[in-house]
Design a protein around this motif. Structure first.
Motif, mmCIF file in Angstrom:
data_model
loop_
_atom_site.group_PDB
_atom_site.id
_atom_site.type_symbol
_atom_site.label_atom_id
_atom_site.label_comp_id
_atom_site.label_asym_id
_atom_site.label_seq_id
_atom_site.Cartn_x
_atom_site.Cartn_y
_atom_site.Cartn_z
ATOM 1 N N LYS A 1 0.739 -1.417 -0.168
ATOM 2 C CA LYS A 1 -0.030 -0.056 0.094
ATOM 3 C C LYS A 1 0.861 1.091 0.104
ATOM 4 O O LYS A 1 2.151 1.312 0.704
ATOM 5 N N ALA A 2 0.415 2.427 -0.680
ATOM 6 C CA ALA A 2 1.128 3.516 -0.809
ATOM 7 C C ALA A 2 0.359 4.841 -0.738
ATOM 8 O O ALA A 2 -1.006 4.624 -1.197
ATOM 9 N N SER A 3 0.514 5.898 0.043
ATOM 10 C CA SER A 3 0.036 7.057 -0.244
ATOM 11 C C SER A 3 0.444 7.633 -1.351
ATOM 12 O O SER A 3 1.410 8.162 -1.590
ATOM 13 N N VAL A 4 -0.443 8.203 -2.137
ATOM 14 C CA VAL A 4 -0.199 8.744 -3.443
ATOM 15 C C VAL A 4 -1.236 10.125 -3.566
ATOM 16 O O VAL A 4 -2.232 10.084 -3.498
ATOM 17 N N LEU A 5 -0.200 10.987 -4.104
ATOM 18 C CA LEU A 5 -0.663 12.483 -4.310
ATOM 19 C C LEU A 5 -1.397 12.703 -5.774
ATOM 20 O O LEU A 5 -0.485 12.272 -6.660
ATOM 21 N N HIS A 6 -2.566 12.932 -5.904
ATOM 22 C CA HIS A 6 -3.196 13.124 -7.382
ATOM 23 C C HIS A 6 -3.375 14.335 -7.645
ATOM 24 O O HIS A 6 -3.627 14.863 -8.340
ATOM 25 N N GLY A 7 -3.464 15.466 -6.534
ATOM 26 C CA GLY A 7 -3.775 16.896 -6.675
ATOM 27 C C GLY A 7 -3.504 17.502 -5.497
ATOM 28 O O GLY A 7 -3.193 16.955 -4.400
ATOM 29 N N PHE B 1 1.868 18.802 -1.226
ATOM 30 C CA PHE B 1 0.635 18.227 -0.722
ATOM 31 C C PHE B 1 -0.318 19.551 -0.869
ATOM 32 O O PHE B 1 -1.482 19.375 -1.358
ATOM 33 N N ARG B 2 0.188 20.699 -0.659
ATOM 34 C CA ARG B 2 -0.790 21.625 -0.704
ATOM 35 C C ARG B 2 -1.132 22.547 -2.126
ATOM 36 O O ARG B 2 -2.123 23.034 -2.258
ATOM 37 N N HIS B 3 0.061 22.508 -2.810
ATOM 38 C CA HIS B 3 -0.049 23.201 -4.036
ATOM 39 C C HIS B 3 0.295 22.400 -5.387
ATOM 40 O O HIS B 3 0.021 22.694 -6.298
ATOM 41 N N PRO C 1 1.046 10.973 -10.618
ATOM 42 C CA PRO C 1 0.690 10.710 -9.351
ATOM 43 C C PRO C 1 2.070 10.329 -8.426
ATOM 44 O O PRO C 1 2.916 9.636 -9.015
ATOM 45 N N LEU C 2 2.156 11.066 -7.303
ATOM 46 C CA LEU C 2 3.227 11.130 -6.481
ATOM 47 C C LEU C 2 3.219 10.763 -5.015
ATOM 48 O O LEU C 2 2.615 11.289 -4.547
ATOM 49 N N THR C 3 3.972 9.615 -4.798
ATOM 50 C CA THR C 3 4.253 9.421 -3.446
ATOM 51 C C THR C 3 5.367 10.372 -2.627
ATOM 52 O O THR C 3 6.458 10.659 -3.258
ATOM 53 N N LEU C 4 4.825 10.845 -1.670
ATOM 54 C CA LEU C 4 5.817 11.879 -0.949
ATOM 55 C C LEU C 4 6.508 10.990 0.250
ATOM 56 O O LEU C 4 6.558 9.885 0.338
ATOM 57 N N GLY C 5 7.187 11.825 0.694
ATOM 58 C CA GLY C 5 8.353 11.425 2.056
ATOM 59 C C GLY C 5 9.645 11.055 1.629
ATOM 60 O O GLY C 5 9.971 10.409 0.435
ATOM 61 N N HIS C 6 10.529 11.589 2.276
ATOM 62 C CA HIS C 6 12.016 11.293 1.917
ATOM 63 C C HIS C 6 13.062 11.202 3.294
ATOM 64 O O HIS C 6 14.080 10.805 3.174
ATOM 65 N N GLU C 7 12.503 11.647 4.451
ATOM 66 C CA GLU C 7 13.132 11.510 5.780
ATOM 67 C C GLU C 7 12.893 10.311 6.522
ATOM 68 O O GLU C 7 12.076 10.226 7.150
ATOM 69 N N SER C 8 13.597 9.493 6.157
ATOM 70 C CA SER C 8 12.790 7.906 6.420
ATOM 71 C C SER C 8 13.961 6.907 6.731
ATOM 72 O O SER C 8 15.273 6.957 6.520
ATOM 73 N N ALA C 9 13.497 5.933 7.585
ATOM 74 C CA ALA C 9 14.178 4.828 8.165
ATOM 75 C C ALA C 9 13.286 3.627 7.994
ATOM 76 O O ALA C 9 12.072 3.778 8.262
#
Length: 384
Positions: free
Chosen positions: A7-13, A49-51, A62-70
């Motif tokens: 599963k992934a969180s995906v930004l569409h707009g 996310f906002r714009h 469509p883009l999955t966000l996030g890059h500060e990760s472990a």
């Protein structure tokens, strides 16, 4: 089909996040598959996310966000077994440079023109971010965490790397006086990096009194100034520069408790806001021969008192992400240095699971939450 459904969180707009199912293939020979657990939300993620864009960079798919990760290694490619093993906990360095250009050969891979960076829409197809259950990632860009560090520490390594890269480019010397403009997460980490590098005095300024108080009370800074908002807002250049000069004088006049005399001009300024008036103030507040580290990404075109910088030989130094800092940052966090403030205090809000990502972004966009508590760093924990 081979692979694993995730599963992934995906930004569409703008503001339109959806949970979707993807099929993740087995890791390539040089990759490991990582179950992502911790992801901190960054300002660039929030802009997307906002714009649905970050400055001039527009999302084109469509883009999955996030890059500060472990996360935790769950599968290892055939050529990566000598680097990592299943069960290893890793901090993810998510920028993938070309590794063959001149900049990469010089070790400056952060400004590689061929860089593909997870959660950024600059490259196309976009490199999908880490707000998904698993990712495949080159093993050489996965940095093993010692047992003494949590996965939350692992996610903090990314913004800490920005601060350490800025510190390194500043050539910060022990005994220096440092000014940090902007008391968000990166500004606070710049202050922390300065502390462990032997800065004698660290001063921080922000328009929000609570952030300045947080910085001083928690040992990130020795003194702070709440920046007064000019009313009416200066419109002409002379008035803008007069405001910046006045603010610089207020900063130079600050005293550190228990020490004699005002701090005066500073050796290094970390400008973490991207605001024009802050860049102007930085020039006026920095001593001859000093450096201004341009970290904040704000107004793309600014009017600056450039002769004031030139006559003092103040260097304006660009800072973009980081290079060769991840292992240093991990070692610093593991060192338990008494000079290092408790960076986990920066994580003010935690949200569990992909279903909470929209709420997490809504919180990250606020100065204070609905309870009136200060918001600094928001963390998503994928383990619900």
């Amino acid at each position: 089909m081979s692979g694993t459904e995730i599963k992934a969180s995906v930004l569409h707009g703008a503001g339109d996040l959806r949970i979707e199912v993807r099929r993740l293939p087995e890791p390539a020979a040089d990759e490991v598959q990582v179950a992502v657990q911790m992801t901190g939300l960054c300002g660039s993620d929030l802009h997307y996310f906002r714009h649905f864009q970050n400055g001039p960079i527009k999302v084109r798919e469509p883009l999955t966000l996030g890059h500060e990760s472990a996360g935790v290694v769950v599968s290892v490619g055939s050529a990566a077994s000598g680097l990592l093993k299943v069960g290893d906990r890793v901090a993810l360095e998510v920028g993938l440079p070309c590794e063959i250009c001149e900049l990469c050969r010089q070790g400056r891979y952060n400004i590689c023109r061929g860089m593909s960076f997870r959660s950024s829409a600059k490259a196309f197809p976009h490199a999908q971010g880490t707000l998904q259950e698993r990712i495949n990632h080159p093993a050489r860009w996965c940095h093993k965490l010692p047992d003494t560090l949590s996965l939350e520490h692992g996610a903090i390594v990314e913004p800490l790397s920005v601060a350490m890269h800025a510190r390194d480019r500043a050539g910060l010397k022990p005994g220096s006086t440092v000014l940090v403009l902007g008391a968000g997460a990166v500004g606070l980490l710049c202050a922390a990096a300065s502390k462990v590098s032997g800065a004698k005095t660290v001063v921080i300024a922000d328009i929000l009194e609570d952030r300045v108080k947080f910085a001083v009370d928690n040992g990130f800074a020795d003194a702070g100034l709440t920046v007064p908002i000019a009313t009416p807002k200066p419109e002409i250049v002379d008035d803008k520069l007069a405001y910046a000069q006045d603010l610089a004088e207020k900063l130079k006049a600050l005293n550190v408790k228990g020490r004699e005399g005002a701090i005066g001009e500073v050796a290094v300024t970390f400008e973490c806001t991207g605001v024009e008036s802050c860049m102007q103030t930085a020039i006026y507040a920095t001593q001859p021969g000093g450096k201004i580290m341009i970290i904040g990404m704000g107004a793309p075109v600014q009017t600056l008192p450039i002769m004031a910088a030139s006559l003092k030989e103040v260097d304006l130094v660009g800072v973009f992400r980081y290079a060769n800092t991840y292992r240093q940052a991990i070692d610093l966090l593991a060192s338990e240095s008494p000079l290092l403030p408790d960076v986990r205090k920066l994580v003010t809000h935690r949200f569990p699971g992909l279903a909470a990502v929209t709420t997490a972004f809504d919180t990250a966009a606020k100065v204070k939450d609905e309870k009136g508590e200060l918001v600094i760093k928001v963390m998503v924990d994928m383990v619900e």
